[in-house]
Design a protein around this motif. Structure first.
Motif, PDB file in Angstrom:
ATOM      1  N   ASP A 194      -0.128  -0.607  14.391  1.00 24.08           N
ATOM      2  CA  ASP A 194       1.082  -1.405  14.584  1.00 24.08           C
ATOM      3  C   ASP A 194       2.321  -0.662  14.098  1.00 24.08           C
ATOM      4  N   GLU A 195       3.434  -0.907  14.791  1.00 24.85           N
ATOM      5  CA  GLU A 195       4.703  -0.278  14.439  1.00 24.85           C
ATOM      6  C   GLU A 195       5.179  -0.680  13.041  1.00 24.85           C
ATOM      7  N   TYR A 196       4.649  -1.743  12.507  1.00 27.02           N
ATOM      8  CA  TYR A 196       5.067  -2.184  11.174  1.00 27.02           C
ATOM      9  C   TYR A 196       4.674  -1.177  10.095  1.00 27.02           C
ATOM     10  N   PHE A 197       3.628  -0.415  10.350  1.00 26.03           N
ATOM     11  CA  PHE A 197       3.111   0.519   9.346  1.00 26.03           C
ATOM     12  C   PHE A 197       3.236   1.980   9.775  1.00 26.03           C
ATOM     13  N   LEU A 198       2.901   2.252  11.026  1.00 30.35           N
ATOM     14  CA  LEU A 198       2.709   3.624  11.473  1.00 30.35           C
ATOM     15  C   LEU A 198       3.948   4.516  11.375  1.00 30.35           C
ATOM     16  N   PRO A 199       5.156   4.095  11.754  1.00 33.77           N
ATOM     17  CA  PRO A 199       6.266   5.050  11.890  1.00 33.77           C
ATOM     18  C   PRO A 199       6.918   5.516  10.601  1.00 33.77           C
ATOM     19  N   TYR A 200       6.580   4.888   9.470  1.00 32.82           N
ATOM     20  CA  TYR A 200       7.331   5.162   8.254  1.00 32.82           C
ATOM     21  C   TYR A 200       6.777   6.371   7.512  1.00 32.82           C
ATOM     22  N   ARG A 201       7.660   7.302   7.224  1.00 31.85           N
ATOM     23  CA  ARG A 201       7.270   8.526   6.539  1.00 31.85           C
ATOM     24  C   ARG A 201       6.784   8.224   5.124  1.00 31.85           C
ATOM     25  N   ASN A 202       7.469   7.318   4.461  1.00 36.93           N
ATOM     26  CA  ASN A 202       7.103   6.922   3.095  1.00 36.93           C
ATOM     27  C   ASN A 202       6.579   5.492   3.146  1.00 36.93           C
ATOM     28  N   ARG A 203       5.274   5.328   2.943  1.00 35.93           N
ATOM     29  CA  ARG A 203       4.656   4.006   3.098  1.00 35.93           C
ATOM     30  C   ARG A 203       4.361   3.317   1.775  1.00 35.93           C
ATOM     31  N   HIS A 204       4.807   3.898   0.654  1.00 31.53           N
ATOM     32  CA  HIS A 204       4.434   3.326  -0.639  1.00 31.53           C
ATOM     33  C   HIS A 204       5.042   1.941  -0.845  1.00 31.53           C
ATOM     34  N   ILE A 205       6.126   1.637  -0.111  1.00 29.07           N
ATOM     35  CA  ILE A 205       6.726   0.310  -0.227  1.00 29.07           C
ATOM     36  C   ILE A 205       5.837  -0.736   0.445  1.00 29.07           C
ATOM     37  N   ILE A 206       5.122  -0.331   1.482  1.00 30.12           N
ATOM     38  CA  ILE A 206       4.316  -1.261   2.276  1.00 30.12           C
ATOM     39  C   ILE A 206       2.916  -1.433   1.706  1.00 30.12           C
ATOM     40  N   ILE A 207       2.380  -0.371   1.086  1.00 31.35           N
ATOM     41  CA  ILE A 207       0.997  -0.417   0.631  1.00 31.35           C
ATOM     42  C   ILE A 207       0.836   0.407  -0.644  1.00 31.35           C
ATOM     43  N   ASP A 208      -0.006  -0.079  -1.537  1.00 41.02           N
ATOM     44  CA  ASP A 208      -0.355   0.679  -2.733  1.00 41.02           C
ATOM     45  C   ASP A 208      -1.072   1.958  -2.298  1.00 41.02           C
TER      46      ASP A 208
END
Length: 361
Positions: free
Chosen positions: A270-284
């Protein structure tokens, strides 16, 4: 803006809290492109943003050629608005094509082979003909172009990236292919217009996002990405989040409070997760391995609570129901009741009752 508000903002811009989308074309147009190599998950990625939608609703839009699949960026299949497919591949695929030299050598695909296959498909698909992938491979094999060991797939990828063909509606479980220019009247954009358009759509639908996110998603060069922002001008604006610069659409309004309570069963890739270079805000970071096991590029469907990824889920289709197994991260608690709205939406989408199992990883 606090980190919690950032996630609430993304739930809104991604079309979840609340959803203001009514049709598949509206969703795909807003995002510009949505990753779609997993067909079933891609249908849900669109449908999960349209309240009350069904799988059939999304496939009707495909059958009407409102949205189509093609290799529009990153060498990966995406759903795109049909009228935008041509300028997108023109803008976003040349760098990918240039990187394929070694892969072509491995598969023994020379430019003469691509030209030969293009000529064959122009003839066989002429007159708005759609043929399944196995049928196309039979035709190519008969013409002396081997298709086994990914060679045929690679040929289709390259011809799509040059705007010759696109992926049409499925024939059973097999994708079909047609000539793009025979089915679609494409929008004609200059390169600068294309850069402006892709930047505006990305930052409006993925906000708040960074320049690095945009580069990661589009694989444009840094120079082109920065130029795209300049061209977008007052269609975008910047905001500061704890000392970091984020870009949003001109009409973006920061949420006044953190979203609490919403649970979403989001699609894989999903675009909610995949495109972000830094994902630490979305997931531990410790749990990221559960979403992309082994870092193999396969993104599992996720459970999102209050904007953060808190688990993964999987489905198993049975004769009269679908078994959904929700696997929450070790420190997460979520009751069946909290999941009910998301399960109801998904059950309506697939048209089958849900048999739910909830466990912790």
């Amino acid at each position: 803006m606090e980190p919690g508000l950032l996630l609430s903002a993304r739930l809104a811009t991604h079309g979840f809290e609340p959803s203001e989308f009514a049709t598949p074309l509206e969703v795909v147009t807003a995002f510009g492109a949505m990753q779609a190599q997993d067909y079933g998950q891609a249908l849900w990625a669109i449908g999960s943003r349209i309240p009350g939608s069904t799988r059939q609703d999304i496939e009707m839009a495909i059958n009407r050629f409102e949205i189509i699949r093609t290799w529009s960026m990153r060498g990966t299949i995406h759903f795109v608005p049909a009228v935008d497919a041509k300028w997108m591949v023109d803008l976003l695929t040349p760098r990918i094509t240039a990187k394929l030299k070694s892969r072509r050598a491995e598969l023994n695909v020379a430019q003469d082979n691509l030209d030969h296959c293009a000529a064959i498909l122009k003839k066989e698909l002429h007159g708005r003909v759609l043929l399944s992938r196995p049928h196309i491979f039979e035709i190519l094999e008969a013409a002396g172009e081997p298709t086994k060991n990914q060679r045929g797939y690679h040929i289709l990828l390259e011809l799509a990236q040059h705007g010759l063909i696109f992926i049409g509606p499925n024939e059973g479980k097999q994708p079909t292919f047609g000539l793009l220019d025979e089915f679609i009247t494409s929008r004609q954009l200059t390169r600068n217009e294309s850069l402006c358009e892709i930047a505006t759509r990305f930052f409006t639908s993925h906000a708040p996002a960074t320049l690095e996110d945009f580069i990661y998603w589009s694989e444009l060069t840094v120079i082109d990405a920065k130029h795209a922002l300049e061209l977008a001008g007052n269609k975008l604006k910047t905001i500061d989040i704890q000392g970091s610069l984020y870009i949003v659409g001109a009409s973006f309004q920061a949420p006044k409070r953190v979203a609490k309570g919403p649970v979403h069963l989001m699609a894989g890739f999903d675009e909610y997760f995949l495109p972000y270079r830094n994902r630490h805000i979305i997931i531990d970071a410790a749990h990221a391995i559960h979403v992309v096991p082994g870092g193999n590029g396969v993104f599992k469907p996720t459970v999102v609570i209050d904007g953060g990824i808190c688990g993964v889920w999987a489905r198993q289709v049975k004769a009269r129901s679908i078994k959904v197994t929700v696997r929450l991260f070790p420190d997460v608690r979520c009751t069946d009741g909290q999941l009910q709205n998301a399960l109801t939406a998904y059950g309506h989408f697939v048209g089958l009752p849900i048999d739910l199992t909830v466990e912790n990883i």
